[in-house]
Design an enzyme around this catalytic site. Sequence first.
Site, PDB file in Angstrom:
ATOM      1  N   SER A 143      -2.743   7.555   4.345  1.00  0.00           N
ATOM      2  CA  SER A 143      -3.178   6.920   5.592  1.00  0.00           C
ATOM      3  C   SER A 143      -2.734   7.784   6.770  1.00  0.00           C
ATOM      4  CB  SER A 143      -2.518   5.537   5.680  1.00  0.00           C
ATOM      5  OG  SER A 143      -2.580   5.001   6.977  1.00  0.00           O
ATOM      6  N   TYR A 156       3.360  -1.531   5.656  1.00  0.00           N
ATOM      7  CA  TYR A 156       2.256  -0.604   5.363  1.00  0.00           C
ATOM      8  C   TYR A 156       2.680   0.825   5.699  1.00  0.00           C
ATOM      9  CZ  TYR A 156      -2.629   1.043   5.230  1.00  0.00           C
ATOM     10  OH  TYR A 156      -3.794   1.709   4.923  1.00  0.00           O
TER      11      TYR A 156
HETATM   12  P1  NAP Z   1     -10.442  -2.926   1.246  1.00  0.00           P
HETATM   13  O1  NAP Z   1     -11.909  -2.955   1.458  1.00  0.00           O
HETATM   14  O2  NAP Z   1      -9.608  -4.081   1.661  1.00  0.00           O
HETATM   15  O3  NAP Z   1     -10.148  -2.541  -0.270  1.00  0.00           O
HETATM   16  C1  NAP Z   1      -8.888  -2.673  -0.847  1.00  0.00           C
HETATM   17  C2  NAP Z   1      -9.045  -2.641  -2.345  1.00  0.00           C
HETATM   18  O4  NAP Z   1      -7.771  -2.809  -2.978  1.00  0.00           O
HETATM   19  C3  NAP Z   1      -9.937  -3.771  -2.846  1.00  0.00           C
HETATM   20  O5  NAP Z   1     -10.676  -3.314  -3.942  1.00  0.00           O
HETATM   21  C4  NAP Z   1      -8.909  -4.791  -3.285  1.00  0.00           C
HETATM   22  O6  NAP Z   1      -9.387  -5.726  -4.208  1.00  0.00           O
HETATM   23  C5  NAP Z   1      -7.888  -3.866  -3.919  1.00  0.00           C
HETATM   24  N1  NAP Z   1      -6.621  -4.547  -4.145  1.00  0.00           N
HETATM   25  C6  NAP Z   1      -5.753  -4.985  -3.215  1.00  0.00           C
HETATM   26  N2  NAP Z   1      -4.716  -5.602  -3.816  1.00  0.00           N
HETATM   27  C7  NAP Z   1      -4.944  -5.545  -5.150  1.00  0.00           C
HETATM   28  C8  NAP Z   1      -4.240  -6.003  -6.283  1.00  0.00           C
HETATM   29  N3  NAP Z   1      -3.083  -6.684  -6.182  1.00  0.00           N
HETATM   30  N4  NAP Z   1      -4.769  -5.767  -7.506  1.00  0.00           N
HETATM   31  C9  NAP Z   1      -5.941  -5.108  -7.640  1.00  0.00           C
HETATM   32  N5  NAP Z   1      -6.651  -4.647  -6.596  1.00  0.00           N
HETATM   33  C10 NAP Z   1      -6.158  -4.868  -5.360  1.00  0.00           C
HETATM   34  O7  NAP Z   1      -9.838  -1.728   2.084  1.00  0.00           O
HETATM   35  P2  NAP Z   1     -10.075  -0.157   2.060  1.00  0.00           P
HETATM   36  O8  NAP Z   1      -9.990   0.254   3.464  1.00  0.00           O
HETATM   37  O9  NAP Z   1     -11.249   0.225   1.247  1.00  0.00           O
HETATM   38  O10 NAP Z   1      -8.705   0.293   1.370  1.00  0.00           O
HETATM   39  C11 NAP Z   1      -8.643   1.198   0.288  1.00  0.00           C
HETATM   40  C12 NAP Z   1      -7.406   2.072   0.454  1.00  0.00           C
HETATM   41  O11 NAP Z   1      -7.576   2.884   1.607  1.00  0.00           O
HETATM   42  C13 NAP Z   1      -6.124   1.284   0.682  1.00  0.00           C
HETATM   43  O12 NAP Z   1      -5.050   1.897   0.009  1.00  0.00           O
HETATM   44  C14 NAP Z   1      -5.936   1.403   2.181  1.00  0.00           C
HETATM   45  O13 NAP Z   1      -4.598   1.262   2.557  1.00  0.00           O
HETATM   46  C15 NAP Z   1      -6.439   2.799   2.397  1.00  0.00           C
HETATM   47  N6  NAP Z   1      -6.774   3.140   3.775  1.00  0.00           N
HETATM   48  C16 NAP Z   1      -7.737   2.467   4.461  1.00  0.00           C
HETATM   49  C17 NAP Z   1      -8.023   2.842   5.769  1.00  0.00           C
HETATM   50  C18 NAP Z   1      -9.064   2.163   6.589  1.00  0.00           C
HETATM   51  O14 NAP Z   1      -9.199   2.471   7.772  1.00  0.00           O
HETATM   52  N7  NAP Z   1      -9.849   1.256   6.047  1.00  0.00           N
HETATM   53  C19 NAP Z   1      -7.338   3.897   6.361  1.00  0.00           C
HETATM   54  C20 NAP Z   1      -6.359   4.563   5.631  1.00  0.00           C
HETATM   55  C21 NAP Z   1      -6.092   4.185   4.331  1.00  0.00           C
HETATM   56  P3  NAP Z   1      -9.965  -7.150  -3.678  1.00  0.00           P
HETATM   57  O15 NAP Z   1     -11.302  -6.870  -3.062  1.00  0.00           O
HETATM   58  O16 NAP Z   1     -10.009  -7.945  -4.909  1.00  0.00           O
HETATM   59  O17 NAP Z   1      -8.977  -7.653  -2.665  1.00  0.00           O
END
Ligand code: NAP
Length: 251
Positions: A143, A156
């Site tokens: 991140s 986080y």
């Molecule tokens: P998201 O749409 O909320 O996706 C998160 C994913 O993680 C979903 O598939 C969720 O499943 C899964 N997850 C969370 N807790 C879990 C658990 N206990 N067991 C199994 N699966 C779990 O968000 P995203 O932005 O795509 O995030 C993906 C990664 O990118 C994360 O590590 C996040 O920190 C990172 N990230 C995101 C951003 C951003 O701007 N969006 C920036 C930097 C880094 P469910 O759908 O079932 O909850």
Amino acid sequence: MSLFDLSGRWAIVTGANTGIGRAIAVGLAQAGADIVGVGRSGMAETEADVTAAGRRFVGVAADLATPGIAPSIIAEALAAGATPDILVNNAGIIRRADSLDFTEEDWDAVLDTNLKSAFFLCQAFARAAIAAERPAKIINIASMLSFQGGIRVPSYTAAKSGLAGITKLLANEWAARGINVNAIAPGYVETNNTSALRADAERNADILKRIPAGRWARPEDMAGAAVFLASAASDYVHGAILPVDGGWLAR
Ligand code: NAP
């Protein structure tokens, strides 16, 4: 053969049902990889996109916050016919509150899912790759808060800074074992994770103002970096935290 060709390789992607995980799973499939999607929600849309790309899809149902679950996830993937080639630790959660009010529950939930689970999946996956005598690639999703402090997201920031550290540590230990460990650090991406930020007009405008590319990232913007770090193109890349941020960190 293209440097970026993933034909004949399997990629295990956590949190593959939505957002960045889904886009990376589909991007890796379009580059030729078969996919194991790991998650706690149905992954039908990802499966449809992966099979439309002509690749196989195996789903492994798992709540990654469950203590001790990592070895069984890797075992289930291997039992379904996957080989330990590529692991993408993508699943993650975020909890927002002022640090003065932040709860221990919100600390533990985020550290367990975003850091502890990623480390033990790396360990179980690397054990399998070494046992199979196969070169392998691990990609952790870090991140901007692997580099910066952030606001109102203490657990986080701790988890993502820790994940960057663990990425470098594992690269040091495993580069000579044929395993590349690297990370992608996404900028601000339009997913469920950031819906609260985008709904706050003031925060949204502040963020947008600082992005040289002039827009939020789409999940698909992360796929190219994932293909690079999963492929032979990155064979001499170890311990890198690759920002894919529209220039955010350059400001
Ligand atoms: P998201 O749409 O909320 O996706 C998160 C994913 O993680 C979903 O598939 C969720 O499943 C899964 N997850 C969370 N807790 C879990 C658990 N206990 N067991 C199994 N699966 C779990 O968000 P995203 O932005 O795509 O995030 C993906 C990664 O990118 C994360 O590590 C996040 O920190 C990172 N990230 C995101 C951003 C951003 O701007 N969006 C920036 C930097 C880094 P469910 O759908 O079932 O909850």
